[in-house]
Design a protein around this motif. Structure first.
Motif, PDB file in Angstrom:
ATOM      1  N   SER A 155       0.826  -1.212   0.000  1.00 28.69           N
ATOM      2  CA  SER A 155       0.000   0.000   0.000  1.00 28.69           C
ATOM      3  C   SER A 155       0.856   1.257   0.000  1.00 28.69           C
ATOM      4  N   TYR A 156       1.925   1.244   0.817  1.00 34.90           N
ATOM      5  CA  TYR A 156       2.804   2.411   0.889  1.00 34.90           C
ATOM      6  C   TYR A 156       3.548   2.634  -0.424  1.00 34.90           C
ATOM      7  N   HIS A 157       3.897   1.545  -1.110  1.00 34.49           N
ATOM      8  CA  HIS A 157       4.552   1.670  -2.413  1.00 34.49           C
ATOM      9  C   HIS A 157       3.650   2.398  -3.408  1.00 34.49           C
ATOM     10  N   MET A 158       2.373   2.050  -3.391  1.00 34.64           N
ATOM     11  CA  MET A 158       1.428   2.712  -4.308  1.00 34.64           C
ATOM     12  C   MET A 158       1.240   4.181  -3.934  1.00 34.64           C
ATOM     13  N   GLU A 159       1.145   4.462  -2.618  1.00 33.10           N
ATOM     14  CA  GLU A 159       1.006   5.852  -2.168  1.00 33.10           C
ATOM     15  C   GLU A 159       2.232   6.665  -2.562  1.00 33.10           C
ATOM     16  N   LEU A 160       3.411   6.051  -2.406  1.00 34.72           N
ATOM     17  CA  LEU A 160       4.649   6.750  -2.744  1.00 34.72           C
ATOM     18  C   LEU A 160       4.714   7.056  -4.236  1.00 34.72           C
ATOM     19  N   GLN A 161       4.308   6.103  -5.068  1.00 34.10           N
ATOM     20  CA  GLN A 161       4.330   6.318  -6.517  1.00 34.10           C
ATOM     21  C   GLN A 161       3.376   7.442  -6.904  1.00 34.10           C
ATOM     22  N   ASP A 162       2.177   7.465  -6.307  1.00 37.66           N
ATOM     23  CA  ASP A 162       1.204   8.532  -6.590  1.00 37.66           C
ATOM     24  C   ASP A 162       1.750   9.889  -6.161  1.00 37.66           C
ATOM     25  N   ALA A 163       2.375   9.927  -4.978  1.00 35.88           N
ATOM     26  CA  ALA A 163       2.921  11.189  -4.473  1.00 35.88           C
ATOM     27  C   ALA A 163       4.062  11.678  -5.361  1.00 35.88           C
ATOM     28  N   GLN A 164       4.910  10.763  -5.835  1.00 37.74           N
ATOM     29  CA  GLN A 164       6.012  11.141  -6.719  1.00 37.74           C
ATOM     30  C   GLN A 164       5.489  11.643  -8.056  1.00 37.74           C
ATOM     31  N   ASN A 165       4.418  11.023  -8.564  1.00 34.07           N
ATOM     32  CA  ASN A 165       3.813  11.484  -9.826  1.00 34.07           C
ATOM     33  C   ASN A 165       3.244  12.888  -9.671  1.00 34.07           C
ATOM     34  N   ASP A 166       2.589  13.148  -8.530  1.00 32.90           N
ATOM     35  CA  ASP A 166       2.033  14.485  -8.270  1.00 32.90           C
ATOM     36  C   ASP A 166       3.154  15.530  -8.205  1.00 32.90           C
ATOM     37  N   LEU A 167       4.262  15.174  -7.556  1.00 36.70           N
ATOM     38  CA  LEU A 167       5.392  16.093  -7.448  1.00 36.70           C
ATOM     39  C   LEU A 167       5.982  16.398  -8.822  1.00 36.70           C
ATOM     40  N   LYS A 168       6.164  15.366  -9.646  1.00 39.99           N
ATOM     41  CA  LYS A 168       6.709  15.567 -10.988  1.00 39.99           C
ATOM     42  C   LYS A 168       5.801  16.457 -11.822  1.00 39.99           C
ATOM     43  N   ALA A 169       4.489  16.273 -11.675  1.00 40.70           N
ATOM     44  CA  ALA A 169       3.534  17.089 -12.436  1.00 40.70           C
ATOM     45  C   ALA A 169       3.650  18.559 -12.046  1.00 40.70           C
ATOM     46  N   LEU A 170       3.794  18.826 -10.756  1.00 44.63           N
ATOM     47  CA  LEU A 170       3.923  20.203 -10.279  1.00 44.63           C
ATOM     48  C   LEU A 170       5.253  20.814 -10.729  1.00 44.63           C
ATOM     49  N   GLN A 171       6.307  20.024 -10.697  1.00 44.79           N
ATOM     50  CA  GLN A 171       7.611  20.520 -11.150  1.00 44.79           C
ATOM     51  C   GLN A 171       7.594  20.818 -12.649  1.00 44.79           C
ATOM     52  N   HIS A 172       6.911  19.981 -13.415  1.00 44.16           N
ATOM     53  CA  HIS A 172       6.788  20.223 -14.852  1.00 44.16           C
ATOM     54  C   HIS A 172       5.981  21.499 -15.110  1.00 44.16           C
ATOM     55  N   LYS A 173       4.953  21.691 -14.312  1.00 39.59           N
ATOM     56  CA  LYS A 173       4.117  22.882 -14.441  1.00 39.59           C
ATOM     57  C   LYS A 173       4.936  24.143 -14.140  1.00 39.59           C
ATOM     58  N   ALA A 174       5.844  24.042 -13.174  1.00 46.92           N
ATOM     59  CA  ALA A 174       6.658  25.198 -12.795  1.00 46.92           C
ATOM     60  C   ALA A 174       7.581  25.638 -13.924  1.00 46.92           C
ATOM     61  N   LYS A 175       8.016  24.685 -14.747  1.00 46.74           N
ATOM     62  CA  LYS A 175       8.921  25.022 -15.844  1.00 46.74           C
ATOM     63  C   LYS A 175       8.260  25.891 -16.915  1.00 46.74           C
ATOM     64  N   ASN A 176       6.955  25.889 -16.970  1.00 49.88           N
ATOM     65  CA  ASN A 176       6.218  26.650 -17.991  1.00 49.88           C
ATOM     66  C   ASN A 176       5.939  28.092 -17.578  1.00 49.88           C
ATOM     67  N   TYR A 177       6.434  28.510 -16.431  1.00 45.50           N
ATOM     68  CA  TYR A 177       6.170  29.873 -15.975  1.00 45.50           C
ATOM     69  C   TYR A 177       7.302  30.840 -16.341  1.00 45.50           C
ATOM     70  N   GLY A 178       8.235  30.388 -17.142  1.00 47.92           N
ATOM     71  CA  GLY A 178       9.293  31.297 -17.585  1.00 47.92           C
ATOM     72  C   GLY A 178      10.320  31.596 -16.529  1.00 47.92           C
ATOM     73  N   GLY A 179      10.416  30.749 -15.534  1.00 44.28           N
ATOM     74  CA  GLY A 179      11.432  30.962 -14.522  1.00 44.28           C
ATOM     75  C   GLY A 179      12.822  30.705 -15.085  1.00 44.28           C
ATOM     76  N   LYS A 180      13.814  31.319 -14.515  1.00 42.27           N
ATOM     77  CA  LYS A 180      15.178  31.151 -14.998  1.00 42.27           C
ATOM     78  C   LYS A 180      16.034  30.447 -13.945  1.00 42.27           C
ATOM     79  N   THR A 181      16.986  29.695 -14.428  1.00 36.20           N
ATOM     80  CA  THR A 181      17.897  28.979 -13.533  1.00 36.20           C
ATOM     81  C   THR A 181      19.039  29.897 -13.126  1.00 36.20           C
ATOM     82  N   VAL A 182      19.206  30.052 -11.830  1.00 35.77           N
ATOM     83  CA  VAL A 182      20.259  30.918 -11.303  1.00 35.77           C
ATOM     84  C   VAL A 182      21.054  30.153 -10.242  1.00 35.77           C
TER      85      VAL A 182
END
Length: 317
Positions: A155-182
């Protein structure tokens, strides 16, 4: 007194004076050596503090990411970390029960061998069979714990995979805001605090090395009490802080620890870090019953939680 005896006494006096002088010179050298070694440690600790205070370079995205999205990413990362800690604890429990199974299997084999070799007329017939059933029950209970732990791990493995997918989705979304790497400099506060404690200890050791040796010329140490003064002020503030009056919690009942390896945890998340082994036979007061999902826990002394599983603990009052 003849000349030979006088000459011998004079030589002895000169030799004794030489020994005293040599010992004094050695003591002087030892004192200077101790002080210099302590001074070197102070200098090294001070250099470490200065280096950590400047921080290290870290690459991150800045600029276009909204504050609420940054918070969502932080929350998602914390969730991933929390589930990972819980999964690690479950894996630790599984390892324990698997190790216990090996031990119980040997005990069961030995008990089975006794039942096969004993006759009905033997005085220890009843005790041998009682021991057999006891070990057999422990084995069955341990197998049930393994099955239960395996279910939680899945059960925890499935929860962890879902949480990691949610994190990746948010990180991908952040890249579309025109932020710059400093690249920015950040200070590791935990490492800096540890370095300051190390520095304080070195300064104290230097002072101890100088104690009683003020007649020797030693290196100056002005300016090396920067952090020790702060620490002294904090310690003084702690000593004069008024004591808080805490209302005593009402005890519901007591429990007795039945199993040989039962842990209490700091939080209901059951993080492995900070858990405490409660010895078999320990009596613990219970102040509250709490639930997480379909599992039930007891709130005990120290604001810690422990499983309410009847195989692990038993109500006694």
């Amino acid at each position: 007194m003849n000349k030979t005896l006088m000459t011998t006494m004079a030589a002895g006096a000169v030799f004794g004076a030489g020994v005293v002088a040599t010992q004094g010179t050695q003591a002087h050298a030892d004192a200077k050596s101790d002080i210099q070694a302590a001074q070197n440690k102070v200098n090294a600790a001070k250099a470490k503090v200065d280096k950590l205070s400047k921080g290290t370079k870290v690459t991150e995205v800045q600029g276009g990411i909204p504050a609420h999205l940054k918070q969502q990413i932080t929350d998602a990362q914390n969730k991933v970390n929390g589930i990972q800690h819980t999964l690690d604890a479950a894996n630790g429990d599984m390892q324990y029960y698997q190790n216990q199974k090996v031990i119980l299997q040997k005990q069961l084999d030995a008990a089975t061998a006794k039942t096969n070799s004993i006759s009905d007329n033997d005085p220890s017939f009843q005790q041998v069979w009682t021991d057999f059933y006891s070990v057999q029950y422990d084995m069955q209970d341990n197998d049930a714990q393994i099955k239960n732990a395996d279910g939680w791990i899945g059960s925890y493995h499935m929860e962890l995979q879902d949480a990691q997918n949610d994190l990746k989705a948010l990180q991908h979304k952040a890249k579309n805001y025109g932020g710059k790497t400093v690249t920015v400099k950040k200070v590791d506060q935990a490492a800096l605090a540890a370095a300051k404690k190390e520095y304080q200890a070195a300064v104290k050791a230097l002072k101890d090395a100088k104690a009683g040796k003020s007649k020797w010329k030693i290196p100056a140490t002005s300016g090396h009490n920067k952090y020790t003064k702060k620490a002294a002020k904090k310690e003084a503030a702690k000593k004069h802080a008024p004591k808080k009056i805490v209302k005593k919690a009402k005890q519901l009942f007591k429990i007795d620890v039945k199993a040989s390896k039962v842990y209490s945890y700091k939080t209901i998340d059951l993080h492995k870090s900070g858990r405490k082994l409660e010895k078999k036979g320990t009596k613990l007061p219970v102040y509250k019953i709490v639930k997480k999902g379909h599992k039930e826990f007891y709130l005990i002394k120290g604001n810690r939680v422990i499983t309410a599983n009847k195989h692990d603990v038993m109500k006694i009052k």
